[in-house]
Motif scaffolding. Structure first.
Motif, PDB file in Angstrom:
ATOM      1  N   MET A 121      -3.642  -1.698  -4.089  1.00  0.00           N
ATOM      2  CA  MET A 121      -2.994  -1.879  -2.783  1.00  0.00           C
ATOM      3  C   MET A 121      -3.213  -0.657  -1.887  1.00  0.00           C
ATOM      4  SD  MET A 121       0.519  -3.979  -3.566  1.00  0.00           S
ATOM      5  CE  MET A 121       1.090  -3.400  -5.125  1.00  0.00           C
ATOM      6  N   THR A 122      -3.239   0.527  -2.499  1.00  0.00           N
ATOM      7  CA  THR A 122      -3.428   1.736  -1.686  1.00  0.00           C
ATOM      8  C   THR A 122      -4.840   1.788  -1.106  1.00  0.00           C
ATOM      9  OG1 THR A 122      -4.204   3.171  -3.481  1.00  0.00           O
ATOM     10  CG2 THR A 122      -1.826   3.026  -3.172  1.00  0.00           C
ATOM     11  N   VAL A 123      -5.811   1.219  -1.846  1.00  0.00           N
ATOM     12  CA  VAL A 123      -7.191   1.190  -1.332  1.00  0.00           C
ATOM     13  C   VAL A 123      -7.235   0.375  -0.043  1.00  0.00           C
ATOM     14  CG1 VAL A 123      -9.556   0.429  -1.792  1.00  0.00           C
ATOM     15  CG2 VAL A 123      -8.188   1.406  -3.640  1.00  0.00           C
ATOM     16  N   ARG A 124      -6.630  -0.820  -0.101  1.00  0.00           N
ATOM     17  CA  ARG A 124      -6.643  -1.676   1.088  1.00  0.00           C
ATOM     18  C   ARG A 124      -5.893  -1.021   2.249  1.00  0.00           C
ATOM     19  NH1 ARG A 124      -3.728  -6.428  -0.091  1.00  0.00           N
ATOM     20  NH2 ARG A 124      -3.463  -5.829  -2.255  1.00  0.00           N
ATOM     21  N   LEU A 125      -4.734  -0.462   1.927  1.00  0.00           N
ATOM     22  CA  LEU A 125      -3.905   0.137   2.985  1.00  0.00           C
ATOM     23  C   LEU A 125      -4.652   1.299   3.669  1.00  0.00           C
ATOM     24  CD1 LEU A 125      -1.149  -0.077   4.308  1.00  0.00           C
ATOM     25  CD2 LEU A 125      -0.182   1.247   2.443  1.00  0.00           C
ATOM     26  N   GLY A 126      -5.300   2.124   2.864  1.00  0.00           N
ATOM     27  CA  GLY A 126      -6.031   3.272   3.421  1.00  0.00           C
ATOM     28  C   GLY A 126      -7.251   2.841   4.207  1.00  0.00           C
ATOM     29  N   PHE A 267      -1.789  10.058  -3.035  1.00  0.00           N
ATOM     30  CA  PHE A 267      -3.097  10.699  -3.172  1.00  0.00           C
ATOM     31  C   PHE A 267      -4.222   9.718  -2.876  1.00  0.00           C
ATOM     32  CE2 PHE A 267      -6.900  11.393  -5.703  1.00  0.00           C
ATOM     33  CZ  PHE A 267      -7.289  12.637  -5.254  1.00  0.00           C
ATOM     34  N   GLN A 268      -4.194   8.549  -3.535  1.00  0.00           N
ATOM     35  CA  GLN A 268      -5.360   7.673  -3.393  1.00  0.00           C
ATOM     36  C   GLN A 268      -5.490   7.160  -1.961  1.00  0.00           C
ATOM     37  OE1 GLN A 268      -5.889   4.549  -6.304  1.00  0.00           O
ATOM     38  NE2 GLN A 268      -7.949   4.083  -5.591  1.00  0.00           N
ATOM     39  N   GLN A 269      -4.368   6.836  -1.332  1.00  0.00           N
ATOM     40  CA  GLN A 269      -4.486   6.350   0.047  1.00  0.00           C
ATOM     41  C   GLN A 269      -5.069   7.429   0.962  1.00  0.00           C
ATOM     42  OE1 GLN A 269      -1.144   4.133   1.576  1.00  0.00           O
ATOM     43  NE2 GLN A 269      -1.773   4.493   3.697  1.00  0.00           N
TER      44      GLN A 269
END
Lengths: 477, 89
Positions: A121-126, A267-269
């Motif tokens: 989810m953080t990948v998409r959000l970022g 971190f990932q975002q």
């Protein structure tokens, strides 16, 4: 798609919206051309490499081709190998030493699957918003909720950073290196990764260090694991752990905290944003995250298997600290195996110290609206780099002060991570369901079902911990 | 690179830019802007915000319940750690 809520008239900001428009075609292009920064140019250079690789590998059946994947992997692998940090590897070591091969092997795999659901989810959000997690929470929920969320992050990150330096000290302590020198080496590595002022270089150096998390694999092989028992355990979740309920509950919580923690989301975002990933890169970002899960789960299980000889020989490891696991393992996996284990703990501490201090600095920069990119030169973003180095240096210094209850911090850190995770996940779920922010990349029903299940499991684990604390006699039966 | 047309035209599709086969002149702002999304440019981001979302009573209740949960759990962690450090005789 709904239009974004209109900003109050007093706001100096235009209303942002999810877009994939090229900047050159934007009505603001003429203005922006005169306002480009070093950060923009570096990011454009990274995008150009990806564009060229895509063009060369057009028609490839892999996700854009291997060279595209090579360019786009990073945040996902780093976040999971970073989370295989010193306290996490020690939790796995304690799991293997106290309970052997059994329930905890598939349980650890389950925790990584939970991590995969969250981090995707953080990948998409970022990639869609081009904004970090802290920035999005402050933007969408306001300062009141933003500061709560930031407080959880900063407290958790600092405690975790301290444990990383405990791991660094203990890992090198196995080789007779004095604590002050070991901690100094750790700090020097953190400084050297940011010295280039380039996200790409930082990411590749950290990835190169992170792959040494695999040192636990040869250590496990030297322990001659019972592969049949391991396979049986993975399929049947048996034998179930026996012993004091309190110990089992604490290890369950510690193993969950070894895989899903708030710093990973932030971190990932932010790393996805700093890397310059765009919505078209989301599939590659998912692959990156999955690769991180596979590697980290494999290395985590290796740490469990490496310590099974302690269980089989009835060694009481309940009071073991980092280096003591390596020393205790020496009669069964040899000096080389024990040295690999100790080096693995050192590496785990180093990579996590880099990733977690960067996570704090990203959040700090986003909230203060100051430069927050590893593509910025040191002089341009000194508050960001000061936060990064300051948090690492403070944690390193604390480890060297005599009398500080380091044992208490180690005991607490993974548990605090698990307990702070449900609120962080609720913010994440609200953001990825926000059509104004995510557009067509908003969560679907499957993603929501998986996300809500993870939140529910974490809350159940937390309540179990709470009941065990308030009514200890219940789990002592 | 010719300056009478957008630098790096077609760069997002991975095609080599006009007049060059090896790379892109990133000293040219148009080349940089052709590779980034509008919202990726730092100056553009600084000028725009998504703005506050409307927090319904349900969302507020959810956020408050999470906050209470964290505070209660942190108190329990402190109790648990104190017990671990000073176990009952």
């Amino acid at each position: 798609m709904n239009r974004p809520e209109k900003q109050p008239d007093s706001s100096p900001y235009a209303a942002a919206r999810p877009t994939t428009d090229v900047a050159a075609e934007s009505p603001l292009a003429a203005n922006l051309a005169g306002l480009l920064t070093h950060e923009d140019v570096d990011r454009a250079r990274d995008r150009w490499r990806v564009s060229r690789a895509r063009w060369r590998e057009r028609g490839s059946k892999t996700i854009g081709g291997l060279s595209v994947l090579w360019l786009l992997i990073g945040p996902g692998v780093l976040v999971f190998l970073g989370e295989n940090d010193a306290p996490s590897m020690l939790s796995y070591a304690a799991t293997g030493a106290r309970f052997g091969i059994g329930f905890f092997l598939p349980f650890v795999v389950l925790t990584f699957l939970m991590g995969l659901v969250v981090q995707e989810m953080t990948v998409r959000l970022g990639a869609v918003t081009h904004r970090g997690h802290a920035e999005m929470i402050f933007d969408r929920f306001g300062k009141f909720w933003g500061f709560f969320s930031l407080g959880d992050l900063i407290l958790g990150n600092f405690l975790t950073l301290v444990t990383e330096f405990i791991g660094i000290r203990a890992g090198l302590g196995f080789f007779g290196i004095r604590p002050i020198i070991a901690v100094g080496i750790g700090l020097a590595v953190v400084i050297s990764t940011i010295a280039t002022g380039r996200y790409w270089t930082w990411e590749r150096i950290t990835l190169a260090l992170a792959i040494f998390n695999g040192l636990f694999v040869p250590a496990a092989l030297l322990s001659h694991p019972d592969w049949k028992a391991a396979g049986h355990a993975l399929l049947t979740w048996t034998p179930l752990p026996r012993g004091r309920g309190e110990d089992i509950l604490l290890l369950i919580l510690a193993d969950i905290g070894a895989t899903v923690t708030p710093w990973m989301i932030f971190f990932q975002q932010s790393a996805v944003v700093d890397k310059g990933m765009q919505p078209r890169d989301i599939r590659a970002g998912r692959f990156d995250t999955l690769l991180g899960v596979v590697l980290a789960a494999g290395f985590g299980i290796a740490a469990i298997l490496a310590c099974v000889p302690l269980y089989l020989h009835g060694i009481n490891s309940s009071q073991f600290e980092a280096a003591q696991f390596a020393e205790a393992l020496e009669p069964w996996i040899g000096h080389a195996g024990a040295a690999l284990f100790a080096l693995g703990i050192f590496e785990a501490g180093i990579v996590a110290a880099i990733a977690i201090s960067t996570s704090s600095a990203y959040a700090f920069g986003e909230v203060l609206e100051t430069g927050h990119s590893l593509n910025r030169p040191l002089r341009d973003a000194w508050p960001f780099y000061s936060a990064l180095l300051g948090s690492a240096a403070a944690a390193a210094g604390l480890v060297l002060i005599p009398g500080v209850p380091l044992e208490m911090i180690v005991l607490t850190v993974n548990v605090v991570a698990v307990l702070a995770m449900p609120p962080a996940l609720v913010f994440l779920l609200l953001l990825v369901n926000d059509a104004e922010v995510m557009g067509e990349q908003a969560n679907g029903s499957w993603e929501n079902a998986a996300g809500v299940t993870v939140v529910a499991l974490l809350i159940v684990a937390g309540i179990g911990f709470g009941l065990g604390t308030v009514f200890p006699h219940w789990i002592h039966r | 690179m010719r300056h009478d047309e957008p630098a790096g035209a077609g760069a997002r599709d991975g095609e080599p830019p006009e007049g060059t086969t090896a790379g892109l002149d990133l000293a040219d702002p148009r080349a940089v802007l052709s590779l980034l999304e509008a919202d990726q440019v730092v100056a553009a981001k600084q000028r725009s915000r998504f703005g506050h979302r409307n927090l319904t009573p349900g969302v507020k209740a959810l956020l408050w319940s999470m906050r209470v949960y964290v505070v209660v759990m942190l108190v329990l962690v402190v109790i648990s750690v104190l017990r671990a450090i000073h176990p009952a005789p």
